[in-house]
Scaffold this motif. Structure first.
Motif, PDB file in Angstrom:
ATOM      1  N   ASP A  52       0.676  -4.596   1.899  1.00  0.00           N
ATOM      2  CA  ASP A  52       0.393  -4.111   0.377  1.00  0.00           C
ATOM      3  C   ASP A  52       0.896  -2.741   0.497  1.00  0.00           C
ATOM      4  OD1 ASP A  52      -0.691  -6.451  -0.231  1.00  0.00           O
ATOM      5  OD2 ASP A  52      -2.740  -5.718  -0.092  1.00  0.00           O
TER       6      ASP A  52
ATOM      7  N   TYR B 181       0.152   1.406  -1.365  1.00  0.00           N
ATOM      8  CA  TYR B 181      -0.982   2.014  -2.019  1.00  0.00           C
ATOM      9  C   TYR B 181      -0.404   3.552  -2.354  1.00  0.00           C
ATOM     10  CZ  TYR B 181      -2.686   4.900   2.169  1.00  0.00           C
ATOM     11  OH  TYR B 181      -2.666   5.838   2.906  1.00  0.00           O
TER      12      TYR B 181
ATOM     13  N   ALA C  58      -4.194   0.106  -4.284  1.00  0.00           N
ATOM     14  CA  ALA C  58      -3.265  -0.842  -3.225  1.00  0.00           C
ATOM     15  C   ALA C  58      -2.765  -1.897  -4.168  1.00  0.00           C
ATOM     16  CB  ALA C  58      -3.957  -1.273  -2.048  1.00  0.00           C
TER      17      ALA C  58
ATOM     18  N   THR D 280      -4.285  -5.077  -5.718  1.00  0.00           N
ATOM     19  CA  THR D 280      -5.415  -5.657  -4.519  1.00  0.00           C
ATOM     20  C   THR D 280      -6.594  -4.920  -4.366  1.00  0.00           C
ATOM     21  OG1 THR D 280      -4.003  -4.978  -2.760  1.00  0.00           O
ATOM     22  CG2 THR D 280      -3.546  -7.154  -3.562  1.00  0.00           C
ATOM     23  N   GLY D 281      -6.722  -3.769  -4.676  1.00  0.00           N
ATOM     24  CA  GLY D 281      -7.927  -2.807  -4.562  1.00  0.00           C
ATOM     25  C   GLY D 281      -7.651  -1.477  -5.129  1.00  0.00           C
TER      26      GLY D 281
ATOM     27  N   GLU E 154      -7.205   2.633   4.168  1.00  0.00           N
ATOM     28  CA  GLU E 154      -6.521   1.697   4.661  1.00  0.00           C
ATOM     29  C   GLU E 154      -7.459   0.537   5.353  1.00  0.00           C
ATOM     30  OE1 GLU E 154      -3.574   3.607   7.262  1.00  0.00           O
ATOM     31  OE2 GLU E 154      -2.674   4.669   5.336  1.00  0.00           O
TER      32      GLU E 154
ATOM     33  N   HIS F 202      -9.612  -1.423   3.222  1.00  0.00           N
ATOM     34  CA  HIS F 202      -8.653  -2.535   2.467  1.00  0.00           C
ATOM     35  C   HIS F 202      -8.440  -3.534   3.486  1.00  0.00           C
ATOM     36  CE1 HIS F 202      -5.737  -3.976  -0.451  1.00  0.00           C
ATOM     37  NE2 HIS F 202      -4.993  -4.028   0.162  1.00  0.00           N
ATOM     38  N   ARG F 203      -7.827  -3.371   4.747  1.00  0.00           N
ATOM     39  CA  ARG F 203      -7.760  -4.251   5.731  1.00  0.00           C
ATOM     40  C   ARG F 203      -8.971  -5.127   5.939  1.00  0.00           C
ATOM     41  NH1 ARG F 203      -6.555  -1.118   9.248  1.00  0.00           N
ATOM     42  NH2 ARG F 203      -4.400  -0.976   8.903  1.00  0.00           N
TER      43      ARG F 203
ATOM     44  N   ARG G 290     -11.391  -5.854   3.831  1.00  0.00           N
ATOM     45  CA  ARG G 290     -11.587  -6.915   2.820  1.00  0.00           C
ATOM     46  C   ARG G 290     -10.535  -7.900   2.378  1.00  0.00           C
ATOM     47  NH1 ARG G 290     -10.730  -6.982  -2.682  1.00  0.00           N
ATOM     48  NH2 ARG G 290      -9.288  -5.293  -2.389  1.00  0.00           N
ATOM     49  N   THR G 291      -9.107  -7.656   2.557  1.00  0.00           N
ATOM     50  CA  THR G 291      -8.367  -8.539   2.343  1.00  0.00           C
ATOM     51  C   THR G 291      -7.209  -8.955   3.557  1.00  0.00           C
ATOM     52  OG1 THR G 291      -6.594  -6.534   2.337  1.00  0.00           O
ATOM     53  CG2 THR G 291      -7.785  -7.155   0.202  1.00  0.00           C
TER      54      THR G 291
ATOM     55  N   ALA H 246      -2.246  -1.902   4.007  1.00  0.00           N
ATOM     56  CA  ALA H 246      -2.043  -0.961   2.996  1.00  0.00           C
ATOM     57  C   ALA H 246      -0.960   0.105   3.595  1.00  0.00           C
ATOM     58  CB  ALA H 246      -3.292  -0.510   2.447  1.00  0.00           C
TER      59      ALA H 246
ATOM     60  N   PRO I 190     -13.752  -4.673  -6.442  1.00  0.00           N
ATOM     61  CA  PRO I 190     -12.836  -4.356  -5.585  1.00  0.00           C
ATOM     62  C   PRO I 190     -11.769  -3.294  -6.098  1.00  0.00           C
ATOM     63  CG  PRO I 190     -12.166  -6.404  -6.412  1.00  0.00           C
ATOM     64  CD  PRO I 190     -13.627  -6.020  -6.978  1.00  0.00           C
TER      65      PRO I 190
END
Length: 266
Positions: free
Chosen positions: A44, A46, A59, A66-67, A81, A84-85, A87-88, A92, A165
């Motif tokens: 992703d 951001y 992101a 995605t966030g 970052e 985000h990592r 969670r997804t 990012a 999110p």
């Protein structure tokens, strides 16, 4: 006598190599990934955008947001970052170009059509957040309204808001408890106040109605009652406003629920 390993003295007025350092372009990492052939679908990107509540990291994959997270709590780019990592399970990478439509959505407050990936969440949370996305800019809805729209229990609504999110883009700042108090479950209250004020919501008026226990406003000309921030309620002039504490009270007085803001029926 100077050792051969010692650096020669710097001439006055000439900066060292440290003075030549410069910040790389915002999309430098993205360019590198493209240059070495890493498929765009595998990560992703951001950006950080300005909002009334401060900076917002957003992101996105090639297909959807995605966030998003506000930096009001001291969140840094590196922290976003990592968040985000976790969670997804996707990296990012900083970019210079936001996902199409994000800037307009933030400027207008209309983000309902913006693709947002909620797949990491459970079905109950997704239903709650989709209901929140239906709240128009500049308006507020209570937890009970969200619960009805999402077919969820009120406690599940508050939990879903806390797990939002995509801060701001999914406007949880437009949700109140059933007594009218802001339900800032997903961000700091001052951030919620800033976002509500930026959308033209009269915070003092809302607080005054809350102190009086007024949850709905009716019009004695149309015999319709609404949420106080509904576009139709804001057009009711003071002499024709009829306050109600409950939907039952409005129904007993012969008032119908607004078809636009759809308050809980009596």
């Amino acid at each position: 006598m100077r050792s051969d390993r010692e650096a020669p003295p710097r001439e006055p007025g000439r900066p060292g190599l440290a003075g030549l350092a410069a910040e790389p372009p915002a999309d430098f990492a993205v360019r590198v990934l493209r240059r070495v052939g890493i498929p765009r679908e595998t990560y992703d990107t951001y950006v950080r955008l300005d909002t009334a509540a401060g900076g917002l990291y957003v992101a996105a994959s090639p297909d959807a947001v995605t966030g998003a997270a506000l930096d009001t709590g001291g969140l840094t780019a590196a922290g976003f970052e990592e968040l985000h990592r976790s969670r997804t399970h996707r990296s990012a990478v900083r970019s210079a170009r936001p996902f199409p439509g994000v800037t307009t959505a933030l400027r207008t407050g209309r983000a309902r059509r913006l693709p947002v990936d909620l797949s990491p969440l459970g079905p109950a949370d997704r239903a709650v957040l989709e209901a929140v996305r239906a709240i128009p800019a500049g308006q507020l809805r209570p937890v009970g309204w969200i619960a009805r729209e999402a077919a969820a229990a009120p406690e599940a609504v508050v939990g879903g808001l806390a797990r939002n999110p995509a801060a701001v883009l999914i406007p949880c700042h437009r949700v109140t408890y059933d007594n009218g108090t802001p339900c800032d479950a997903g961000h700091l209250p001052e951030a919620g106040d800033a976002l509500r004020a930026a959308e033209g919501i009269d915070l003092q008026r809302a607080a005054e109605l809350r102190r009086r226990g007024v949850l709905f406003l009716g019009s004695d000309t149309t015999r319709i009652y609404c949420h106080p921030t509904c576009a139709h309620a804001r057009r009711i002039t003071a002499p024709h406003q009829v306050p109600f504490r409950t939907a039952r009270e409005a129904g007993q007085a012969g008032y119908r629920a607004c078809k636009s803001c759809r308050p809980v029926s009596a």
